[in-house]
Structure formats: C-alpha cells, structure tokens
Design a protein around this motif. Structure first.
Motif, PDB file in Angstrom:
ATOM      1  N   GLU A 114       0.850  -1.190   0.000  1.00 36.94           N
ATOM      2  CA  GLU A 114       0.000   0.000   0.000  1.00 36.94           C
ATOM      3  C   GLU A 114       0.883   1.236   0.000  1.00 36.94           C
ATOM      4  N   VAL A 115       0.330   2.333  -0.508  1.00 35.90           N
ATOM      5  CA  VAL A 115       1.013   3.625  -0.469  1.00 35.90           C
ATOM      6  C   VAL A 115      -0.014   4.665  -0.035  1.00 35.90           C
ATOM      7  N   GLY A 116       0.295   5.376   1.021  1.00 37.13           N
ATOM      8  CA  GLY A 116      -0.597   6.420   1.506  1.00 37.13           C
ATOM      9  C   GLY A 116       0.110   7.756   1.550  1.00 37.13           C
ATOM     10  N   TYR A 117      -0.663   8.817   1.343  1.00 39.52           N
ATOM     11  CA  TYR A 117      -0.148  10.169   1.516  1.00 39.52           C
ATOM     12  C   TYR A 117      -0.615  10.647   2.890  1.00 39.52           C
ATOM     13  N   TYR A 118       0.336  10.964   3.780  1.00 42.64           N
ATOM     14  CA  TYR A 118       0.024  11.258   5.171  1.00 42.64           C
ATOM     15  C   TYR A 118       0.124  12.759   5.449  1.00 42.64           C
ATOM     16  N   TYR A 119      -0.931  13.270   6.089  1.00 39.31           N
ATOM     17  CA  TYR A 119      -0.980  14.684   6.444  1.00 39.31           C
ATOM     18  C   TYR A 119      -1.579  14.798   7.838  1.00 39.31           C
ATOM     19  N   GLN A 120      -0.910  15.565   8.708  1.00 43.39           N
ATOM     20  CA  GLN A 120      -1.311  15.625  10.111  1.00 43.39           C
ATOM     21  C   GLN A 120      -1.595  17.061  10.551  1.00 43.39           C
ATOM     22  N   TYR A 121      -2.613  17.192  11.404  1.00 44.18           N
ATOM     23  CA  TYR A 121      -2.957  18.472  12.021  1.00 44.18           C
ATOM     24  C   TYR A 121      -2.865  18.344  13.542  1.00 44.18           C
ATOM     25  N   ALA A 122      -2.371  19.388  14.181  1.00 45.22           N
ATOM     26  CA  ALA A 122      -2.375  19.466  15.641  1.00 45.22           C
ATOM     27  C   ALA A 122      -2.887  20.845  16.036  1.00 45.22           C
ATOM     28  N   LYS A 123      -3.712  20.883  17.079  1.00 42.95           N
ATOM     29  CA  LYS A 123      -4.316  22.151  17.497  1.00 42.95           C
ATOM     30  C   LYS A 123      -4.336  22.242  19.013  1.00 42.95           C
ATOM     31  N   THR A 124      -4.146  23.457  19.511  1.00 40.23           N
ATOM     32  CA  THR A 124      -4.346  23.736  20.930  1.00 40.23           C
ATOM     33  C   THR A 124      -4.848  25.163  21.061  1.00 40.23           C
ATOM     34  N   TYR A 219      -7.414  12.394  19.725  1.00 41.63           N
ATOM     35  CA  TYR A 219      -6.817  12.005  18.437  1.00 41.63           C
ATOM     36  C   TYR A 219      -7.844  11.280  17.577  1.00 41.63           C
ATOM     37  N   THR A 220      -7.831  11.571  16.280  1.00 43.84           N
ATOM     38  CA  THR A 220      -8.628  10.815  15.323  1.00 43.84           C
ATOM     39  C   THR A 220      -7.876  10.731  14.008  1.00 43.84           C
ATOM     40  N   ARG A 221      -8.296   9.785  13.179  1.00 41.42           N
ATOM     41  CA  ARG A 221      -7.571   9.512  11.928  1.00 41.42           C
ATOM     42  C   ARG A 221      -8.557   9.011  10.879  1.00 41.42           C
ATOM     43  N   VAL A 222      -8.352   9.440   9.633  1.00 33.35           N
ATOM     44  CA  VAL A 222      -9.223   9.050   8.524  1.00 33.35           C
ATOM     45  C   VAL A 222      -8.357   8.676   7.329  1.00 33.35           C
ATOM     46  N   ALA A 223      -8.655   7.532   6.714  1.00 34.28           N
ATOM     47  CA  ALA A 223      -8.015   7.123   5.466  1.00 34.28           C
ATOM     48  C   ALA A 223      -9.064   7.193   4.356  1.00 34.28           C
ATOM     49  N   ASP A 224      -8.814   8.003   3.342  1.00 38.57           N
ATOM     50  CA  ASP A 224      -9.791   8.255   2.283  1.00 38.57           C
ATOM     51  C   ASP A 224      -9.235   7.773   0.944  1.00 38.57           C
ATOM     52  N   GLU A 225      -9.753   6.628   0.484  1.00 39.60           N
ATOM     53  CA  GLU A 225      -9.274   6.059  -0.775  1.00 39.60           C
ATOM     54  C   GLU A 225      -9.787   6.820  -1.990  1.00 39.60           C
ATOM     55  N   THR A 226     -10.827   7.629  -1.817  1.00 35.78           N
ATOM     56  CA  THR A 226     -11.340   8.403  -2.955  1.00 35.78           C
ATOM     57  C   THR A 226     -10.371   9.507  -3.366  1.00 35.78           C
ATOM     58  N   LEU A 227      -9.397   9.821  -2.509  1.00 34.62           N
ATOM     59  CA  LEU A 227      -8.423  10.869  -2.815  1.00 34.62           C
ATOM     60  C   LEU A 227      -7.095  10.305  -3.315  1.00 34.62           C
ATOM     61  N   GLY A 228      -7.066   9.001  -3.595  1.00 35.39           N
ATOM     62  CA  GLY A 228      -5.856   8.413  -4.148  1.00 35.39           C
ATOM     63  C   GLY A 228      -5.563   8.940  -5.547  1.00 35.39           C
ATOM     64  N   ARG A 229      -4.294   8.879  -5.930  1.00 39.28           N
ATOM     65  CA  ARG A 229      -3.871   9.301  -7.267  1.00 39.28           C
ATOM     66  C   ARG A 229      -3.198   8.129  -7.963  1.00 39.28           C
ATOM     67  N   GLU A 230      -3.712   7.786  -9.124  1.00 37.55           N
ATOM     68  CA  GLU A 230      -3.207   6.624  -9.852  1.00 37.55           C
ATOM     69  C   GLU A 230      -1.711   6.766 -10.119  1.00 37.55           C
ATOM     70  N   GLY A 231      -0.978   5.713  -9.789  1.00 34.92           N
ATOM     71  CA  GLY A 231       0.458   5.696 -10.006  1.00 34.92           C
ATOM     72  C   GLY A 231       1.257   6.395  -8.932  1.00 34.92           C
ATOM     73  N   GLU A 232       0.568   7.055  -7.970  1.00 41.04           N
ATOM     74  CA  GLU A 232       1.280   7.774  -6.915  1.00 41.04           C
ATOM     75  C   GLU A 232       0.974   7.200  -5.533  1.00 41.04           C
ATOM     76  N   TYR A 233      -0.292   7.274  -5.114  1.00 41.56           N
ATOM     77  CA  TYR A 233      -0.657   6.720  -3.812  1.00 41.56           C
ATOM     78  C   TYR A 233      -2.111   6.265  -3.847  1.00 41.56           C
ATOM     79  N   ASP A 234      -2.442   5.317  -2.952  1.00 42.22           N
ATOM     80  CA  ASP A 234      -3.756   4.675  -2.959  1.00 42.22           C
ATOM     81  C   ASP A 234      -4.800   5.443  -2.160  1.00 42.22           C
ATOM     82  N   LYS A 235      -4.337   6.257  -1.224  1.00 43.93           N
ATOM     83  CA  LYS A 235      -5.265   6.923  -0.308  1.00 43.93           C
ATOM     84  C   LYS A 235      -4.566   8.114   0.330  1.00 43.93           C
TER      85      LYS A 235
END
Length: 248
Positions: A114-124, A219-235
């Motif tokens: 699998e290949v994922g594109y990871y992006y994180q937010y932190a807030k206080t 903390y929460t986390r979401v993996a969205d396969e609809t935002l995958g890019r063909e040939g780059e990442y799946d989610k």
C-alpha cells in the motif's frame, strides 16, 4: 517519521497555563504516540500558525527546542483564547512487499502492499489572561472554534476541570463525520497507549469525561481512498490532535 503508518502523530501544547498580553508565548510541538514523545518531526515538513482576532492567520517559525520537541512563539495583543495549529505534510509513504516502510510513491515501489499520503494536524488553545472558572464562560468569536482543517476535532475552548464532560465534534472536509473513532489520554497516565476510545454519533459528536488531572490529548484519523492518485498513492491519510493544558 515513517512511524506515521503505525500511528505516530504530532501534538502541540502551550508551555504554561496562560500567557500575558504583550509578552511572548511559546508552544511545544511533539511527535510520538499517545502523548509519549518518540523522536522529532522533520521541521522542513512542519508549518505552524496562530489565528489572530478577526480571522487572519499569522505564520509562526518552527524552531529547535530540545531532543523531545520543537518550539513556536507569538506575542498576543489581547486576552482570550488563541488557537495555534501545526501541520505536518509527511507526504507519500509506501509499505513495501517485504513489509518495510519507505518514503516514496507507487512509481518508486510498484509492488508495494500500500502507499498512503500522510498529512497531520495538531491544534491547541493558548489562554491569554486570567479567567475565573466559576464566573461563567468567556465569550469567543465562532471562527476560533473551527479552523477549516481537512480533518479537525472541534471543542469550545475553556478552563476545564477534572470531572467535566467535554463534547467533541469531528469534521472531515467541513462536514460532521459519524462512526469514526476518537481516542484520548492524559499526561499522568502510566500506561503507554491511549486510555479512552469512543465513536462519534450520527452528528459526528463524541463525549468524554475528564476523569484525571494532567494535560489531555484527543486524536482521530481518517483514510480516504477516494483521494488516491493513480500511479502515486492509494489513499490520503489524515490525522488530527487537540490538546488541553493542565486539567486539574
């Protein structure tokens, strides 16, 4: 940094219980799991900002702290709650066929599991000034509650105490997200993993009781396969944290 695949995240926490008008206020940026620091996030991939009164964003420089955290600082010009956000653009990470984590796209690792594109937010929220917890809530403009992150934990800022019930809302791309898991822990917890977990209701909301003193992290986390890019990442994999300083 590749431990994001396993669940490592960033969080940001004020250095003190409150700041003062006209004086520099600092926050620490941590990287690890369930409020246990484990190395440092790559500063080249971090961006930080504070929301000014009126809704403008002020970019903050990420500077070195010690071997456990980075630092950001700003000087508030009035009392109130000031929202601070840190974003971590990790980028694409592949899990190779033999189970190793490698930075790169599916073009780099065509046989990856699998290949994922990871992006994180932190807030206080940084409290500036002294508030009387028994005198009623401090009125805040609505724009400081939701900051339009792709994934965001929403909680009205306030002076929370042990035993208080908090209601968080999870927004994904601006809409409530039902049925998603939200985890929580506190800094004085002896165990290393998350202490509490619950799923959001149909309105994207979840309740927790602040049962123990200390700093709290959600903390929460979401993996969205609809935002995958063909040939780059799946989610695309987003995570979001929200911290509360010094519940007592």
């Amino acid at each position: 940094m590749l431990k994001v695949v396993q669940g490592h995240e960033i969080w940001v926490l004020p250095e003190g219980s409150h700041g003062h008008e006209g004086h520099e206020t600092r926050c620490r940026i941590f990287y690890g799991h369930a409020m246990r620091p484990d190395g440092l996030a790559d500063p080249a991939r971090l961006a930080a900002w504070v929301l000014l009164p009126g809704g403008a964003k002020l970019s903050l420089k990420v500077e070195a702290g010690d071997d456990r955290f980075h630092l950001v600082a700003f000087t508030p010009d009035r009392d109130g709650f000031w929202p601070v956000t840190v974003e971590n653009d990790v980028g694409p990470v592949a899990v190779t066929a033999d189970g190793f984590y490698r930075r790169g796209t599916r073009k780099d690792y065509p046989g990856a599991r699998e290949v994922g594109y990871y992006y994180q937010y932190a807030k206080t929220y940084v409290q500036v000034g002294h508030f009387c917890a028994a005198c009623g809530p401090v009125v805040q403009p609505p724009e400081i509650t939701s900051l339009a992150h792709d994934l965001e934990l929403i909680l009205t800022p306030g002076a929370y105490r042990v035993g208080d019930e908090v209601i968080l809302e999870v927004l994904y791309r601006g809409r409530p997200l039902p049925g998603t898991e939200v985890k929580a822990t506190w800094s004085l917890r002896e165990e290393d993993d998350w202490g509490l977990s619950a799923k959001t209701d149909d309105a994207g909301r979840v309740k927790f009781i602040l049962s123990n003193p200390g700093h709290w992290l959600f903390y929460t986390r979401v993996a969205d396969e609809t935002l995958g890019r063909e040939g780059e990442y799946d989610k695309k994999v987003y995570s979001a944290t929200l911290s509360l300083f010094g519940v007592r």
